[in-house]
Scaffold this motif. Sequence first.
Motif, PDB file in Angstrom:
ATOM      1  N   HIS A 142       0.838  -1.198   0.000  1.00  0.00           N
ATOM      2  CA  HIS A 142       0.000   0.000   0.000  1.00  0.00           C
ATOM      3  C   HIS A 142       0.877   1.253   0.000  1.00  0.00           C
ATOM      4  O   HIS A 142       0.555   2.249  -0.634  1.00  0.00           O
ATOM      5  CB  HIS A 142      -0.898   0.030   1.243  1.00  0.00           C
ATOM      6  CG  HIS A 142      -1.866  -1.100   1.311  1.00  0.00           C
ATOM      7  ND1 HIS A 142      -1.644  -2.220   2.076  1.00  0.00           N
ATOM      8  CD2 HIS A 142      -3.050  -1.292   0.695  1.00  0.00           C
ATOM      9  CE1 HIS A 142      -2.668  -3.046   1.945  1.00  0.00           C
ATOM     10  NE2 HIS A 142      -3.537  -2.516   1.107  1.00  0.00           N
ATOM     11  N   ILE A 143       1.957   1.174   0.777  1.00  0.00           N
ATOM     12  CA  ILE A 143       2.919   2.280   0.883  1.00  0.00           C
ATOM     13  C   ILE A 143       4.266   1.731   0.452  1.00  0.00           C
ATOM     14  O   ILE A 143       4.769   0.775   1.029  1.00  0.00           O
ATOM     15  CB  ILE A 143       3.001   2.816   2.331  1.00  0.00           C
ATOM     16  CG1 ILE A 143       1.616   3.284   2.814  1.00  0.00           C
ATOM     17  CG2 ILE A 143       4.028   3.939   2.421  1.00  0.00           C
ATOM     18  CD1 ILE A 143       1.548   3.574   4.306  1.00  0.00           C
ATOM     19  N   VAL A 144       4.843   2.348  -0.570  1.00  0.00           N
ATOM     20  CA  VAL A 144       6.127   1.900  -1.105  1.00  0.00           C
ATOM     21  C   VAL A 144       7.160   2.993  -0.881  1.00  0.00           C
ATOM     22  O   VAL A 144       6.941   4.148  -1.251  1.00  0.00           O
ATOM     23  CB  VAL A 144       6.013   1.573  -2.612  1.00  0.00           C
ATOM     24  CG1 VAL A 144       7.375   1.300  -3.208  1.00  0.00           C
ATOM     25  CG2 VAL A 144       5.088   0.383  -2.830  1.00  0.00           C
ATOM     26  N   VAL A 145       8.262   2.615  -0.257  1.00  0.00           N
ATOM     27  CA  VAL A 145       9.398   3.517  -0.067  1.00  0.00           C
ATOM     28  C   VAL A 145      10.471   3.022  -1.022  1.00  0.00           C
ATOM     29  O   VAL A 145      10.840   1.843  -0.996  1.00  0.00           O
ATOM     30  CB  VAL A 145       9.889   3.517   1.393  1.00  0.00           C
ATOM     31  CG1 VAL A 145      10.954   4.585   1.587  1.00  0.00           C
ATOM     32  CG2 VAL A 145       8.725   3.729   2.368  1.00  0.00           C
ATOM     33  N   ILE A 146      10.993   3.923  -1.853  1.00  0.00           N
ATOM     34  CA  ILE A 146      11.809   3.492  -2.982  1.00  0.00           C
ATOM     35  C   ILE A 146      12.720   4.636  -3.440  1.00  0.00           C
ATOM     36  O   ILE A 146      12.401   5.804  -3.227  1.00  0.00           O
ATOM     37  CB  ILE A 146      10.865   3.025  -4.130  1.00  0.00           C
ATOM     38  CG1 ILE A 146      11.593   2.276  -5.233  1.00  0.00           C
ATOM     39  CG2 ILE A 146      10.022   4.172  -4.666  1.00  0.00           C
ATOM     40  CD1 ILE A 146      10.641   1.554  -6.205  1.00  0.00           C
ATOM     41  N   THR A 147      13.832   4.293  -4.069  1.00  0.00           N
ATOM     42  CA  THR A 147      14.658   5.328  -4.703  1.00  0.00           C
ATOM     43  C   THR A 147      14.081   5.608  -6.089  1.00  0.00           C
ATOM     44  O   THR A 147      13.427   4.747  -6.685  1.00  0.00           O
ATOM     45  CB  THR A 147      16.126   4.883  -4.851  1.00  0.00           C
ATOM     46  OG1 THR A 147      16.178   3.759  -5.733  1.00  0.00           O
ATOM     47  CG2 THR A 147      16.763   4.558  -3.504  1.00  0.00           C
ATOM     48  N   PRO A 148      14.314   6.795  -6.626  1.00  0.00           N
ATOM     49  CA  PRO A 148      13.810   7.094  -7.980  1.00  0.00           C
ATOM     50  C   PRO A 148      14.338   6.124  -9.032  1.00  0.00           C
ATOM     51  O   PRO A 148      13.599   5.733  -9.943  1.00  0.00           O
ATOM     52  CB  PRO A 148      14.296   8.520  -8.237  1.00  0.00           C
ATOM     53  CG  PRO A 148      14.396   9.119  -6.872  1.00  0.00           C
ATOM     54  CD  PRO A 148      14.881   7.993  -5.989  1.00  0.00           C
ATOM     55  N   GLY A 149      15.590   5.702  -8.918  1.00  0.00           N
ATOM     56  CA  GLY A 149      16.149   4.757  -9.884  1.00  0.00           C
ATOM     57  C   GLY A 149      15.442   3.417  -9.841  1.00  0.00           C
ATOM     58  O   GLY A 149      15.110   2.839 -10.883  1.00  0.00           O
ATOM     59  N   ALA A 150      15.180   2.897  -8.647  1.00  0.00           N
ATOM     60  CA  ALA A 150      14.449   1.640  -8.521  1.00  0.00           C
ATOM     61  C   ALA A 150      13.018   1.799  -9.023  1.00  0.00           C
ATOM     62  O   ALA A 150      12.461   0.895  -9.647  1.00  0.00           O
ATOM     63  CB  ALA A 150      14.454   1.164  -7.066  1.00  0.00           C
ATOM     64  N   VAL A 159      14.996  17.449  -5.319  1.00  0.00           N
ATOM     65  CA  VAL A 159      14.583  18.336  -6.414  1.00  0.00           C
ATOM     66  C   VAL A 159      15.760  18.797  -7.265  1.00  0.00           C
ATOM     67  O   VAL A 159      15.556  19.381  -8.328  1.00  0.00           O
ATOM     68  CB  VAL A 159      13.777  19.557  -5.916  1.00  0.00           C
ATOM     69  CG1 VAL A 159      12.494  19.114  -5.248  1.00  0.00           C
ATOM     70  CG2 VAL A 159      14.603  20.445  -5.003  1.00  0.00           C
ATOM     71  N   THR A 160      16.965  18.517  -6.825  1.00  0.00           N
ATOM     72  CA  THR A 160      18.140  18.843  -7.643  1.00  0.00           C
ATOM     73  C   THR A 160      18.749  17.599  -8.282  1.00  0.00           C
ATOM     74  O   THR A 160      19.715  17.699  -9.022  1.00  0.00           O
ATOM     75  CB  THR A 160      19.221  19.557  -6.795  1.00  0.00           C
ATOM     76  OG1 THR A 160      19.653  18.681  -5.749  1.00  0.00           O
ATOM     77  CG2 THR A 160      18.693  20.850  -6.205  1.00  0.00           C
ATOM     78  N   ASN A 161      18.164  16.448  -8.011  1.00  0.00           N
ATOM     79  CA  ASN A 161      18.668  15.183  -8.528  1.00  0.00           C
ATOM     80  C   ASN A 161      18.061  14.909  -9.898  1.00  0.00           C
ATOM     81  O   ASN A 161      16.841  14.873 -10.050  1.00  0.00           O
ATOM     82  CB  ASN A 161      18.337  14.062  -7.540  1.00  0.00           C
ATOM     83  CG  ASN A 161      18.779  12.707  -8.009  1.00  0.00           C
ATOM     84  OD1 ASN A 161      18.107  12.091  -8.815  1.00  0.00           O
ATOM     85  ND2 ASN A 161      19.907  12.253  -7.498  1.00  0.00           N
ATOM     86  N   GLU A 162      18.914  14.699 -10.894  1.00  0.00           N
ATOM     87  CA  GLU A 162      18.454  14.519 -12.265  1.00  0.00           C
ATOM     88  C   GLU A 162      17.515  13.321 -12.434  1.00  0.00           C
ATOM     89  O   GLU A 162      16.511  13.403 -13.142  1.00  0.00           O
ATOM     90  CB  GLU A 162      19.671  14.357 -13.189  1.00  0.00           C
ATOM     91  CG  GLU A 162      19.341  14.503 -14.643  1.00  0.00           C
ATOM     92  CD  GLU A 162      20.601  14.522 -15.491  1.00  0.00           C
ATOM     93  OE1 GLU A 162      20.649  13.738 -16.446  1.00  0.00           O
ATOM     94  OE2 GLU A 162      21.516  15.319 -15.191  1.00  0.00           O
ATOM     95  N   THR A 163      17.815  12.221 -11.779  1.00  0.00           N
ATOM     96  CA  THR A 163      16.962  11.029 -11.890  1.00  0.00           C
ATOM     97  C   THR A 163      15.578  11.303 -11.314  1.00  0.00           C
ATOM     98  O   THR A 163      14.559  10.943 -11.908  1.00  0.00           O
ATOM     99  CB  THR A 163      17.602   9.819 -11.186  1.00  0.00           C
ATOM    100  OG1 THR A 163      18.892   9.586 -11.744  1.00  0.00           O
ATOM    101  CG2 THR A 163      16.748   8.570 -11.338  1.00  0.00           C
ATOM    102  N   THR A 164      15.519  11.952 -10.152  1.00  0.00           N
ATOM    103  CA  THR A 164      14.233  12.273  -9.531  1.00  0.00           C
ATOM    104  C   THR A 164      13.404  13.157 -10.447  1.00  0.00           C
ATOM    105  O   THR A 164      12.207  12.917 -10.650  1.00  0.00           O
ATOM    106  CB  THR A 164      14.437  12.984  -8.179  1.00  0.00           C
ATOM    107  OG1 THR A 164      15.260  12.186  -7.346  1.00  0.00           O
ATOM    108  CG2 THR A 164      13.109  13.248  -7.489  1.00  0.00           C
ATOM    109  N   ILE A 165      14.019  14.176 -11.002  1.00  0.00           N
ATOM    110  CA  ILE A 165      13.303  15.096 -11.890  1.00  0.00           C
ATOM    111  C   ILE A 165      12.779  14.349 -13.107  1.00  0.00           C
ATOM    112  O   ILE A 165      11.615  14.510 -13.508  1.00  0.00           O
ATOM    113  CB  ILE A 165      14.222  16.272 -12.298  1.00  0.00           C
ATOM    114  CG1 ILE A 165      14.530  17.132 -11.065  1.00  0.00           C
ATOM    115  CG2 ILE A 165      13.577  17.101 -13.409  1.00  0.00           C
ATOM    116  CD1 ILE A 165      15.654  18.113 -11.263  1.00  0.00           C
ATOM    117  N   LYS A 166      13.596  13.479 -13.679  1.00  0.00           N
ATOM    118  CA  LYS A 166      13.196  12.706 -14.857  1.00  0.00           C
ATOM    119  C   LYS A 166      12.018  11.790 -14.527  1.00  0.00           C
ATOM    120  O   LYS A 166      11.046  11.712 -15.287  1.00  0.00           O
ATOM    121  CB  LYS A 166      14.390  11.894 -15.359  1.00  0.00           C
ATOM    122  CG  LYS A 166      14.124  11.078 -16.595  1.00  0.00           C
ATOM    123  CD  LYS A 166      15.389  10.336 -17.016  1.00  0.00           C
ATOM    124  CE  LYS A 166      15.100   9.346 -18.116  1.00  0.00           C
ATOM    125  NZ  LYS A 166      16.264   8.533 -18.438  1.00  0.00           N
TER     126      LYS A 166
END
Length: 158
Positions: A107-115, A141-148
């Motif tokens: 129900h709640i997923v904690v994850i890195t943007p890359g994963a 908000v300054t991380n390229e992967t997160t923004i993508k």
Amino acid sequence: MSKLLECKNLNKDYGKNQVLKNINLEISSGKIVGLLGKNGAGKTGAFGLGIVSKIEPDKQTTQAIVFAHTRELVNQIAGVISNIAKFTQIKVRAVLSSDKHEQFFGHIVVITPGAFQSKFKNFDLLKDLKVLVLDEADFMVTNETTIKVCDSTFKKFH
């Protein structure tokens, strides 16, 4: 708009220090909110309470995503939210890039943007998404992967 979280006269001790004293906080759904505070101030607990209160356990769908920028933070945040949801039917899951793909992670997923990029290619898995949290947002908000990831994925929910 409905209330996502409301706290009145909140107090929190961290070690010998009182880090919060008689704090009132209200967060409405649909709002963007930033929480600032020292380590141990209760930021993860505050957003964790709000998330848990919005989950519908009968739906076997991911309803909240928490992005964190390291595996260590993913595990730490999932642990805090799991403790909050301990006596519920809510499934909280730390998902790492090495985990097998599943139709229902939790129900709640904690994850890195890359994963997230590799695990959530099927947008139907997110049809009931209610909450998105960027932990340590100043970095995220300054991380390229997160923004993508946010740009390519979450624009589909407008």
